[in-house]
Every structure is written in structure tokens, then in C-alpha cells.
Design a protein around this motif. Structure first.
Motif, mmCIF file in Angstrom:
data_model
loop_
_atom_site.group_PDB
_atom_site.id
_atom_site.type_symbol
_atom_site.label_atom_id
_atom_site.label_comp_id
_atom_site.label_asym_id
_atom_site.label_seq_id
_atom_site.Cartn_x
_atom_site.Cartn_y
_atom_site.Cartn_z
ATOM 1 N N PRO A 182 0.820 -1.217 0.000
ATOM 2 C CA PRO A 182 0.000 0.000 0.000
ATOM 3 C C PRO A 182 0.852 1.264 0.000
ATOM 4 C CG PRO A 182 0.081 -0.957 2.197
ATOM 5 C CD PRO A 182 0.730 -1.947 1.281
ATOM 6 N N GLY A 183 0.390 2.242 -0.758
ATOM 7 C CA GLY A 183 1.084 3.528 -0.792
ATOM 8 C C GLY A 183 2.356 3.544 -1.602
ATOM 9 N N VAL A 184 2.647 2.448 -2.300
ATOM 10 C CA VAL A 184 3.870 2.365 -3.109
ATOM 11 C C VAL A 184 3.490 2.228 -4.573
ATOM 12 C CG1 VAL A 184 5.987 1.082 -3.588
ATOM 13 C CG2 VAL A 184 5.169 1.318 -1.220
ATOM 14 N N GLU A 185 4.051 3.074 -5.413
ATOM 15 C CA GLU A 185 3.831 2.983 -6.852
ATOM 16 C C GLU A 185 4.905 2.083 -7.447
ATOM 17 O OE1 GLU A 185 3.699 5.863 -10.822
ATOM 18 O OE2 GLU A 185 3.601 6.742 -8.796
ATOM 19 N N ILE A 186 4.479 1.100 -8.243
ATOM 20 C CA ILE A 186 5.412 0.146 -8.847
ATOM 21 C C ILE A 186 5.404 0.338 -10.360
ATOM 22 C CG2 ILE A 186 6.038 -2.281 -9.097
ATOM 23 C CD1 ILE A 186 4.448 -2.861 -6.574
ATOM 24 N N GLU A 187 6.577 0.500 -10.925
ATOM 25 C CA GLU A 187 6.699 0.657 -12.371
ATOM 26 C C GLU A 187 6.100 -0.560 -13.086
ATOM 27 O OE1 GLU A 187 10.255 1.998 -15.397
ATOM 28 O OE2 GLU A 187 10.673 0.405 -13.956
ATOM 29 N N GLU A 188 5.384 -0.309 -14.181
ATOM 30 C CA GLU A 188 4.713 -1.386 -14.903
ATOM 31 C C GLU A 188 5.674 -2.478 -15.333
ATOM 32 O OE1 GLU A 188 1.472 -2.087 -15.479
ATOM 33 O OE2 GLU A 188 1.093 -0.450 -14.067
ATOM 34 N N ALA A 189 6.871 -2.096 -15.754
ATOM 35 C CA ALA A 189 7.859 -3.093 -16.191
ATOM 36 C C ALA A 189 8.234 -4.024 -15.043
ATOM 37 C CB ALA A 189 9.105 -2.404 -16.738
ATOM 38 N N LEU A 190 8.323 -3.472 -13.831
ATOM 39 C CA LEU A 190 8.660 -4.285 -12.671
ATOM 40 C C LEU A 190 7.488 -5.193 -12.291
ATOM 41 C CD1 LEU A 190 10.702 -5.029 -10.501
ATOM 42 C CD2 LEU A 190 9.832 -3.128 -9.118
ATOM 43 N N LYS A 191 6.270 -4.678 -12.416
ATOM 44 C CA LYS A 191 5.109 -5.516 -12.120
ATOM 45 C C LYS A 191 5.020 -6.696 -13.094
ATOM 46 C CE LYS A 191 1.707 -2.403 -11.845
ATOM 47 N NZ LYS A 191 0.358 -1.870 -11.480
ATOM 48 N N GLN A 192 5.331 -6.430 -14.352
ATOM 49 C CA GLN A 192 5.296 -7.512 -15.335
ATOM 50 C C GLN A 192 6.373 -8.545 -15.038
ATOM 51 O OE1 GLN A 192 2.923 -7.943 -17.987
ATOM 52 N NE2 GLN A 192 3.873 -9.940 -17.690
#
Length: 246
Positions: A182-192
Motif C-alpha cells: 500500500p502507498g507504493v507505486e510500482i513501475e509497470e515493467a517491474l510488475k510484469q
């Protein structure tokens, strides 16, 4: 707050949660002439038990989790306690008390880890309860549970539906991020990358999101990128290499 309510409040509307809810609703809403048993199956780590917890709270269902050591008596005792009656007497007496109570309430029964029920030869007892109560009974188990049930035609033939739990998606990662990161933005590339290295397992996705949350906390940041993660490895389910080996 009870343990089941804590679990309920931490379950995101993942597609397997939705699939489970739709399955239970389909079975309890069936026409009177249709069979009332169903199977929700899939590999370990796909979030089946969490989906069952959500469905339990949604429909007021009875829920038990089978164990590998159970006997007929153990199964009857577990169901009896779950439905609110004191287990006593012979096994046939407990079965009668169970189906009378379930028939009276009309509440569905979810049996998790149902592979143990099959392995211990207890599935006919479950069928007896179903036949006498006309209850909605959902068996939840591993990927080959439907195949295992083929040995019992009188059970196999009473299935209304077979629903497979699906592998996690990037949408599931985003939904679980709100709970485990929660409260942390994760780069899309890292999520993938997380999804790929988690091998689409919901359980491993949760573990790896928690690792990202810990990294963000250590770095004092609210954004984590693939560069921030670097060459760090996600939990994949593979055992670690022996130390000293290159």
C-alpha cells in the motif's frame, strides 16, 4: 474481529475470487431437478482457499478444510462443529444430524483440500450428506481432483459444474498491490517482471509484492522501478542453489 472476517477483509476481487462466487451462486440458484455438487480446482498457490473464504462470507456458507489424517468420524465431527451441532453418537447418527441441519438452513457447504477426502475414501460419505440434504456442496482441490473423482461415478455424475482456477494476471498484481504494497507505486515493467517470475501464482505474487514494500521502506521511497530492484531475484518457487556453487 474473527479470523475469517480478517481474511475476508484482505481478499481482493481477483478473477478466481469472482469465479468462485459465480460458481457458488450458480449451484445454489440451480433448478430443483439439477445436481447440486461442483468442483473448483487448480494448482497450489492460485488463491483457491482465499476465494473460498470470500464466498463463505458472501453466502454465509459452511466451510471446512480437510486434513490428510481424517477418518469418517473426523469428517463428521468437523462438519458438525462447523454447522453448530455437537458431534455425538455413531457415524450414521452424526450423518443424519448433519443432513437434517444443512437441509433446514439451506446454506452451501464448501469443502477445501478435498483431495484428502478422495484419498481417504470419504467421498461417498459426502455424497450421502448431499443426497439426503439436497445441499449445495462445492469441493475445492488440486488440478487433478476432477480426474480423481472419476473413480466414483455416483459422485462424478452429480456435478453441476467443474470450474478451473486461473493463473494470476497483471490486473491481479495491481489489485494485490493495494493490500501487500500500500502507498507504493510500482513501475509497470517491474510488475510484469514480478508476474512472470512468480509464474502467475497468486501466493508468490503476494510474497513478492511484500518484498517490494520492504525495499521501498528501506529506501524511504514511495516509488519502486525496475532499476531500483536491479538484479534482485523474486521468489519463484525454485529452491535456492547450494551455497558455494557457481
Amino acid at each position: 474481529m474473527t479470523e475469517s472476517n480478517r481474511q475476508f477483509n484482505s481478499v481482493a476481487p481477483l478473477r478466481n475470487v469472482v469465479a468462485m462466487v459465480q460458481l457458488v451462486d450458480r449451484v445454489i440458484s440451480r433448478a430443483p431437478t439439477l445436481p447440486g455438487m461442483a468442483v473448483f480446482y487448480g494448482p497450489s498457490g492460485y488463491g483457491k482457499s482465499s476465494a473460498a473464504t470470500y464466498a463463505m462470507n458472501t453466502f454465509g456458507a459452511y466451510y471446512i478444510q480437510a486434513e490428510s489424517t481424517w477418518s469418517k468420524k473426523s469428517l463428521c465431527e468437523a462438519i458438525s462443529l462447523e454447522i453448530g451441532i455437537e458431534p455425538s453418537g455413531r457415524i450414521d447418527q452424526m450423518v443424519r444430524a448433519i443432513y437434517r441441519e444443512i437441509s433446514a438452513t439451506g446454506r452451501p457447504l464448501l469443502i477445501d483440500e478435498a483431495d484428502h477426502i478422495v484419498a481417504r475414501g470419504l467421498i461417498e460419505l459426502v455424497r450421502d450428506i448431499y443426497e439426503k440434504s439436497e445441499a449445495s456442496i462445492i469441493l475445492i482441490g488440486e488440478e487433478d481432483l476432477p480426474r480423481k473423482l472419476m473413480r466414483w461415478e455416483r459422485v462424478h455424475g452429480r456435478m453441476l459444474a467443474w470450474v478451473a482456477a486461473e493463473p494470476g494476471t497483471i490486473t491481479d498484481v495491481t489489485l494485490l498491490q493495494e493490500i501487500y504494497c500500500p502507498g507504493v507505486e510500482i513501475e509497470e515493467a517491474l510488475k510484469q517482471r514480478l508476474l512472470t517470475e512468480s509464474r502467475n501464482s497468486i501466493r508468490r505474487i503476494c510474497v513478492n509484492l511484500n518484498e517490494i514494500s520492504l525495499l521501498a521502506r528501506r529506501n524511504g521511497t514511495q516509488t519502486v522501478t525496475a532499476a531500483d530492484w536491479g538484479q534482485g531475484s523474486f521468489f519463484t518457487g525454485e529452491p535456492p542453489r547450494p551455497r558455494g556453487l557457481k
